[in-house]
Enzyme design. Structure first.
Site, PDB file in Angstrom:
ATOM      1  CE1 TYR A  12      15.449 -16.389   1.492  1.00  0.00           C
ATOM      2  CE2 TYR A  12      16.332 -17.961  -0.090  1.00  0.00           C
ATOM      3  CZ  TYR A  12      15.261 -17.282   0.445  1.00  0.00           C
ATOM      4  OH  TYR A  12      13.986 -17.482  -0.051  1.00  0.00           O
TER       5      TYR A  12
ATOM      6  CB  ILE B 135       8.335 -17.980  -7.148  1.00  0.00           C
ATOM      7  CG1 ILE B 135       8.492 -19.434  -6.632  1.00  0.00           C
ATOM      8  CG2 ILE B 135       6.876 -17.631  -7.385  1.00  0.00           C
ATOM      9  CD1 ILE B 135       7.995 -20.524  -7.552  1.00  0.00           C
TER      10      ILE B 135
HETATM   11  P1  NAP Z   1       8.436 -10.669  -1.463  1.00  0.00           P
HETATM   12  O1  NAP Z   1       7.764 -10.443  -2.777  1.00  0.00           O
HETATM   13  O2  NAP Z   1       9.677  -9.918  -1.148  1.00  0.00           O
HETATM   14  O3  NAP Z   1       7.342 -10.410  -0.304  1.00  0.00           O
HETATM   15  C1  NAP Z   1       7.733 -10.528   1.040  1.00  0.00           C
HETATM   16  C2  NAP Z   1       6.526 -10.305   1.931  1.00  0.00           C
HETATM   17  O4  NAP Z   1       6.953 -10.457   3.297  1.00  0.00           O
HETATM   18  C3  NAP Z   1       5.931  -8.931   1.809  1.00  0.00           C
HETATM   19  O5  NAP Z   1       4.538  -9.029   1.920  1.00  0.00           O
HETATM   20  C4  NAP Z   1       6.508  -8.173   3.001  1.00  0.00           C
HETATM   21  O6  NAP Z   1       5.618  -7.173   3.435  1.00  0.00           O
HETATM   22  C5  NAP Z   1       6.571  -9.289   4.031  1.00  0.00           C
HETATM   23  N1  NAP Z   1       7.536  -9.082   5.103  1.00  0.00           N
HETATM   24  C6  NAP Z   1       8.869  -8.898   5.018  1.00  0.00           C
HETATM   25  N2  NAP Z   1       9.409  -8.755   6.243  1.00  0.00           N
HETATM   26  C7  NAP Z   1       8.375  -8.848   7.121  1.00  0.00           C
HETATM   27  C8  NAP Z   1       8.279  -8.799   8.532  1.00  0.00           C
HETATM   28  N3  NAP Z   1       9.363  -8.603   9.321  1.00  0.00           N
HETATM   29  N4  NAP Z   1       7.060  -8.953   9.094  1.00  0.00           N
HETATM   30  C9  NAP Z   1       5.954  -9.149   8.338  1.00  0.00           C
HETATM   31  N5  NAP Z   1       5.982  -9.197   6.999  1.00  0.00           N
HETATM   32  C10 NAP Z   1       7.187  -9.054   6.398  1.00  0.00           C
HETATM   33  O7  NAP Z   1       8.802 -12.197  -1.243  1.00  0.00           O
HETATM   34  P2  NAP Z   1       8.270 -13.529  -1.988  1.00  0.00           P
HETATM   35  O8  NAP Z   1       9.132 -13.757  -3.154  1.00  0.00           O
HETATM   36  O9  NAP Z   1       6.805 -13.489  -2.123  1.00  0.00           O
HETATM   37  O10 NAP Z   1       8.698 -14.616  -0.895  1.00  0.00           O
HETATM   38  C11 NAP Z   1       7.799 -15.092   0.094  1.00  0.00           C
HETATM   39  C12 NAP Z   1       8.447 -16.262   0.801  1.00  0.00           C
HETATM   40  O11 NAP Z   1       8.806 -17.263  -0.152  1.00  0.00           O
HETATM   41  C13 NAP Z   1       9.728 -15.925   1.554  1.00  0.00           C
HETATM   42  O12 NAP Z   1       9.796 -16.656   2.752  1.00  0.00           O
HETATM   43  C14 NAP Z   1      10.815 -16.376   0.598  1.00  0.00           C
HETATM   44  O13 NAP Z   1      12.014 -16.701   1.277  1.00  0.00           O
HETATM   45  C15 NAP Z   1      10.169 -17.594  -0.037  1.00  0.00           C
HETATM   46  N6  NAP Z   1      10.726 -17.939  -1.348  1.00  0.00           N
HETATM   47  C16 NAP Z   1      10.614 -17.096  -2.414  1.00  0.00           C
HETATM   48  C17 NAP Z   1      11.141 -17.484  -3.649  1.00  0.00           C
HETATM   49  C18 NAP Z   1      11.059 -16.626  -4.887  1.00  0.00           C
HETATM   50  O14 NAP Z   1      11.677 -16.991  -5.913  1.00  0.00           O
HETATM   51  N7  NAP Z   1      10.332 -15.541  -4.895  1.00  0.00           N
HETATM   52  C19 NAP Z   1      11.791 -18.717  -3.758  1.00  0.00           C
HETATM   53  C20 NAP Z   1      11.880 -19.526  -2.658  1.00  0.00           C
HETATM   54  C21 NAP Z   1      11.334 -19.141  -1.461  1.00  0.00           C
HETATM   55  P3  NAP Z   1       6.077  -5.678   3.788  1.00  0.00           P
HETATM   56  O15 NAP Z   1       6.555  -5.028   2.511  1.00  0.00           O
HETATM   57  O16 NAP Z   1       4.870  -5.047   4.330  1.00  0.00           O
HETATM   58  O17 NAP Z   1       7.183  -5.794   4.780  1.00  0.00           O
END
Ligand code: NAP
Length: 243
Positions: free
Chosen positions: A151, A184
């Site tokens: 990651y 987050i």
């Molecule tokens: P999340 O709640 O797991 O949501 C992920 C989203 O991405 C969902 O809408 C999912 O939709 C979509 N997705 C996954 N694979 C996909 C694909 N191949 N094509 C299109 N859509 C896809 O994640 P999140 O926490 O909101 O994270 C969003 C971003 O922020 C990511 O890049 C993550 O690395 C980054 N981030 C998150 C955190 C944290 O603490 N949450 C911290 C740092 C960075 P489907 O279910 O429809 O696939």
């Protein structure tokens, strides 16, 4: 009027970004790969609040599906002004337990997917000689968390691509920046055990996890002309975690 494509907008940070950009007055394309019902609920919410947009199912790791999404956006709205490259996955594993399939999957979504979306959106942004790309990175790119070598490598790639894309695209009026959130509150960190949550909380100087809406606020700011001189940067938003 601006048109924003937000990948992975069915929940979490992407959903908050879609809602925030819609509240800013942007038409929003809500991308998802599986969660259609959740994506529809985001669009319904946006419409109830006076905004508009459309859904588009596309796996961002598949170039033909990304091309179809950008084409459909142009057919519907004739322009793309903003891309939020947000769809990302995490498959934590210690190095010695690494499954090559998961390695490929993470690289395909978190790295290739960002390239495909940026390339295809840029082709449409050239018409206006203006555009903004935001790449969702992570503080994991600069902090070592055991089990996150894959990651963190993908997010390191995001930071590096952000700088180079910014340099290449600046002459065309396109700004590219990244945001590196810490922890987050989304489904992505719901998987943490209570013990781990308590442990991580101790390491955050501001004493809490961040909210998806706080990431969305920064996206909104970076997309605005108030940030017209900012490009190629990765902005850390982590409550002080990485200090
Ligand atoms: P999340 O709640 O797991 O949501 C992920 C989203 O991405 C969902 O809408 C999912 O939709 C979509 N997705 C996954 N694979 C996909 C694909 N191949 N094509 C299109 N859509 C896809 O994640 P999140 O926490 O909101 O994270 C969003 C971003 O922020 C990511 O890049 C993550 O690395 C980054 N981030 C998150 C955190 C944290 O603490 N949450 C911290 C740092 C960075 P489907 O279910 O429809 O696939």
């Amino acid at each position: 009027m601006r048109v924003a494509v937000v990948t992975g907008a069915s929940r979490g940070i992407g959903k908050a970004c879609a809602k925030r950009l819609a509240a800013d007055g942007d038409i929003v394309v809500i991308n998802y790969s599986h969660s259609e019902e959740q994506a529809q609920a985001v669009l319904d919410d946006i419409r109830e609040n006076g905004g508009d947009g459309m859904l588009f199912r596309a796996d961002v790791s598949k170039l033909d599906e990304v091309k179809a999404m950008m084409r459909a956006t142009i057919q519907a709205y004739s322009q793309i002004d903003i891309l939020v490259n947000n769809a990302g996955i995490v498959k934590d594993a210690y190095l010695l337990m690494l499954d090559p399939k998961n390695l490929d999957y993470c690289m395909d979504v978190n790295v290739k997917g960002y390239f495909y979306c940026a390339q295809q959106a840029t082709l449409k942004m050239f018409r206006k000689k203006k555009g903004v790309i935001i790449n969702m990175s992570s503080v994991s790119a600069q902090m070592a968390l055991a089990g996150q070598s894959v990651y963190s490598a993908t997010k390191g790639a995001v930071n590096a691509m952000t700088k180079t894309m910014a340099k290449e695209l600046a002459p065309y009026g396109i700004r590219v920046n990244a945001i590196a959130p810490g922890f987050i509150e989304t489904e992505m960190i719901d998987a943490l055990s209570d013990e781990m949550r308590a442990e991580y909380l101790k390491s955050i100087p501001l004493g809490r996890f961040g909210k998806a809406e706080e990431v969305a606020s920064l996206v909104s700011l970076l997309c605005s002309d108030r940030m017209a001189y900012m490009t190629g940067q990765t902005l850390v938003l982590d409550g002080g975690l990485s200090l």
